[in-house]
Design a protein around this motif. Structure first.
Motif, PDB file in Angstrom:
ATOM      1  N   ARG A 108      70.789 -17.878 -76.593  1.00 28.54           N
ATOM      2  CA  ARG A 108      69.670 -18.320 -76.456  1.00 28.54           C
ATOM      3  C   ARG A 108      68.351 -17.055 -76.425  1.00 28.54           C
ATOM      4  O   ARG A 108      67.185 -16.661 -77.290  1.00 28.54           O
ATOM      5  N   ARG A 109      69.015 -16.229 -75.521  1.00 28.56           N
ATOM      6  CA  ARG A 109      68.002 -15.036 -75.393  1.00 28.56           C
ATOM      7  C   ARG A 109      68.250 -14.659 -76.928  1.00 28.56           C
ATOM      8  O   ARG A 109      67.015 -13.740 -77.286  1.00 28.56           O
TER       9      ARG A 109
ATOM     10  N   ARG B 269      65.269 -15.747 -78.434  1.00 28.52           N
ATOM     11  CA  ARG B 269      64.405 -15.057 -77.809  1.00 28.52           C
ATOM     12  C   ARG B 269      64.245 -13.880 -79.225  1.00 28.52           C
ATOM     13  O   ARG B 269      62.449 -13.350 -79.057  1.00 28.52           O
ATOM     14  N   ILE B 270      64.639 -13.015 -78.508  1.00 27.49           N
ATOM     15  CA  ILE B 270      64.796 -11.562 -78.956  1.00 27.49           C
ATOM     16  C   ILE B 270      64.234 -11.902 -80.764  1.00 27.49           C
ATOM     17  O   ILE B 270      63.192 -10.663 -80.929  1.00 27.49           O
TER      18      ILE B 270
ATOM     19  N   ILE C 245      62.883 -13.561 -82.410  1.00 26.79           N
ATOM     20  CA  ILE C 245      61.362 -14.831 -82.039  1.00 26.79           C
ATOM     21  C   ILE C 245      60.500 -13.304 -81.584  1.00 26.79           C
ATOM     22  O   ILE C 245      59.323 -12.903 -82.729  1.00 26.79           O
ATOM     23  N   GLY C 246      60.745 -11.950 -80.647  1.00 26.93           N
ATOM     24  CA  GLY C 246      60.159 -11.723 -80.385  1.00 26.93           C
ATOM     25  C   GLY C 246      59.933 -11.089 -81.627  1.00 26.93           C
ATOM     26  O   GLY C 246      58.864  -9.994 -81.651  1.00 26.93           O
TER      27      GLY C 246
END
Lengths: 279, 356
Positions: free
Chosen positions: B21-22, B25-26, B28-29
């Motif tokens: 998940r991390r 998220r990265i 997407i960031g």
């Protein structure tokens, strides 16, 4: 249970013959075989040939399966090979690398894969390493992770190149115990390159002694690790004795000089011929 | 065995899921920062347009006006081309570093860029080019095609060396370095012989610039990126296994020669097109993968798209800098990529050190 039967295998590197009509087996399922011999005798090459990573001429059968006729990806369903080099210290969790090793051949994601990976780590006693990154583990710990990578694939033929080389004494015996359990429970054929002759005597069932790309002794381990064969393979004067607890030990008294070795070979040539068939 | 209390199955499963998940998220960031960079790139430039003017043009409310010309003919194509070039080079570098198992591998360091610059110089200086069967292609395209053919040729040579008696990856790297020097020398020779006008044109190739971006070129590179990224993700597991060593990967059932050949094919398509349209741009292909690896780890499902995104980001930031560093002057973007990229690189490298 499937048995491994291979050879005569002949392999070349350039023009040099590195494996010379090597015959192996039958090695029964559920047994551990040590592959012994001096440096450069062809142990690793033979192991890689069995894994399909070094091209050789000659038949290789695992039970009813013709390993020699398979391409590498198909063969990986039956064999698991652990190279001598440790898994590189990359920034990847131990658990991840095991999942990768189970999925690299394009196998479909399996709900069980995760449990198998965790289970394998637990059986090797390194569950606490599962979420650590390989670049923060010691060499020995990485070797254990490498072992978990191959065991998690549940192979029928397990090929290990010096799996104990980076381990401390306690872990060496623990790993041998795990290998014994797994080999017997799964009916695997386990073949491992080893340098520790005492360990081979005490913890493996049969042995193959190589020298200069030829088999110079094969059969039950106690018939292979003998003073005469050791003299011929390594050029050493060695004895096999029993410890107070009844375990076999190899004691090396020194280096034999070449002429002595030759004489021993001439005198004992009948013995060499009988050694391979003594199993 | 001694049982050391480790995480049990469910805890490990949770942690692994959290890690994945991390990564998402990265990624997407990165996409968000990339979009922001793109918007900044659009709104800055020698012609002072306000952001609302740009939005109006983009929405199609200002046909034929000067703002429309600036946005559609200059700002937008340059900004898009910068991102696409960076993505192509980032992903190409990422795959090269994996298949050659060398952190110094990139289209630039292994001679693909030098070869294509030579191809371009041949067309520009001597007028020599591979026969292009499509008559309506203009001179600029002929140069690009020539650059492309030479880059592909260099990639195939590298592959030939890689497969020739299973040469070690070190040999491949050394061969690539030999290619760089050979082609650089040949380009220098052509520069020496070139006329003043041809020399002007050559500067574009040797420095790298997105100012020749046109919509057809963008379409070609965009399609290439859109095809190649999903294609590479199909071998993500195999490529990740390759990071654990070639023998290990092979014994895991990875068809190493095939994976390597298809990866090299992807690399040559991306690198050759990027270089053919934007000239030789160093640094991005080399460093974007390292940054992505620090941010996302080795799992190629995240690492490959991550490298492309970081590459796009560096180029986009470089494009902004190139336009605004010297007032009223648009510098070739190749000059500033390293200047812009080095801080990115140092931050990730040093930050990582502190954590571990």
């Amino acid at each position: 249970m499937m048995a491994l039967q291979a050879g005569p295998l002949t392999g070349r590197r350039g023009r040099r013959i590195v494996l010379d009509s090597i015959e192996i087996g039958p090695l029964e399922g559920g047994t551990i075989t040590s592959l012994l011999g001096p440096n450069g005798s062809g142990k690793t090459t033979l192991l890689r040939a069995l894994a399909g990573l070094f091209p050789v001429q000659g038949p290789m059968w695992l039970g009813p399966h013709d390993l020699g006729g398979m391409r590498a990806p198909e063969r990986a369903n039956y064999c698991a090979y652990m190279p001598q080099t440790l898994p590189p210290p990359i920034h990847m969790q131990a658990l991840e690398t095991i999942l990768v090793s189970m999925r690299a051949s394009g196998a479909h994601p399996d709900e069980q894969a995760f449990d198998t990976a965790i289970d394998t780590l637990e059986r090797l006693g390194i569950a606490d390493l599962s979420l650590r990154f390989l670049d923060e583990l010691s060499g020995g710990q990485r070797q254990l992770v490498g072992l978990a990578q191959v065991l998690a694939r549940s192979p029928a033929l397990l090929l290990l190149d010096e799996p104990l080389s980076a381990l401390d004494l306690r872990h060496q015996f623990e790993v041998m115990a795990v290998l014994r359990r797994e080999t017997e429970a799964r009916g695997m054929v386990t073949v491992m390159v080893m340098h520790d002759l005492g360990m081979a005597l005490r913890r493996t069932d049969s042995a193959v002694m190589l020298a200069e790309g030829r088999v110079i002794g094969a059969g039950a381990v106690e018939n292979v690790v003998t003073p005469t064969i050791l003299a011929r393979a390594f050029g050493i004067r060695a004895r096999v004795e029993r410890s107070a607890e009844g375990d076999s030990l190899v004691l090396v008294d020194g280096v034999s000089n070449i002429s002595e070795e030759r004489a021993a070979m001439d005198n004992q040539s009948d013995h060499y011929r009988s050694a391979p068939s003594s199993s | 065995m001694i049982r050391v209390s480790g995480p049990d199955g469910s805890e490990a499963r949770r942690t692994y899921a959290a890690l994945n998940r991390r990564r998402i998220r990265i990624i997407i960031g990165l996409v968000a920062v990339l979009i922001a960079c793109f918007l900044v790139d659009l709104s800055l430039g020698p012609a002072h347009l306000s952001f609302s003017e740009i939005v109006r043009v983009l929405l199609g409310n200002d046909h034929g006006g000067p703002a429309s010309v600036v946005v559609w003919k200059l700002r937008l194509p340059f900004a898009v081309m910068a991102i696409l070039t960076g993505m192509a080079l980032g992903q190409a570098g990422a795959e090269m570093q994996t298949i050659l198992d060398n952190p110094l591998a990139s289209p630039f360091t292994l001679g693909l860029s030098a070869a294509s610059a030579f191809g371009a110089s041949l067309a520009i200086v001597l007028g020599w080019h591979v026969p292009v069967p499509i008559p309506w292609l203009g001179g600029e395209w002929i140069v690009a095609v020539n650059a492309f053919v030479f880059a592909i040729g260099a990639a195939l040579l590298l592959d030939l060396v890689a497969r020739w008696r299973g040469a070690a990856t070190g040999t491949v790297i050394l061969f690539g370095i030999a290619l760089v020097f050979t082609f650089q020398a040949l380009v220098a020779l052509l520069q020496f012989l070139a006329t003043e006008d041809a020399l002007q044109e050559l500067v574009f190739w040797t420095m790298g610039s997105v100012t020749r971006a046109t919509w057809p070129k963008i379409t070609v590179l965009g399609v290439a990126c859109a095809v190649v990224l999903p294609w590479s993700l199909r071998s993500a597991w195999a490529l990740t296994a390759l990071r654990m060593g070639e023998d290990r990967a092979a014994s895991l059932g990875v068809d190493v020669p095939r994976v390597r050949l298809t990866a090299l094919l992807r690399v040559s398509i991306l690198a050759a097109l990027a270089v053919a349209f934007s000239g030789t741009i160093a640094f991005v292909g080399l460093v974007a993968p390292h940054i992505a690896r620090r941010l996302l780890g080795e799992d190629h499902r995240a690492y490959l798209p991550g490298s492309a995104l970081v590459g796009g980001l560096i180029m986009s930031a470089a494009s902004i800098t190139a336009k605004n560093l010297v007032p009223g002057e648009v510098l070739p973007v190749g000059i500033v990529t390293a200047l812009v990229g080095i801080p990115f690189f140092l931050v990730t490298v040093l930050r990582h050190r502190r954590i571990s």
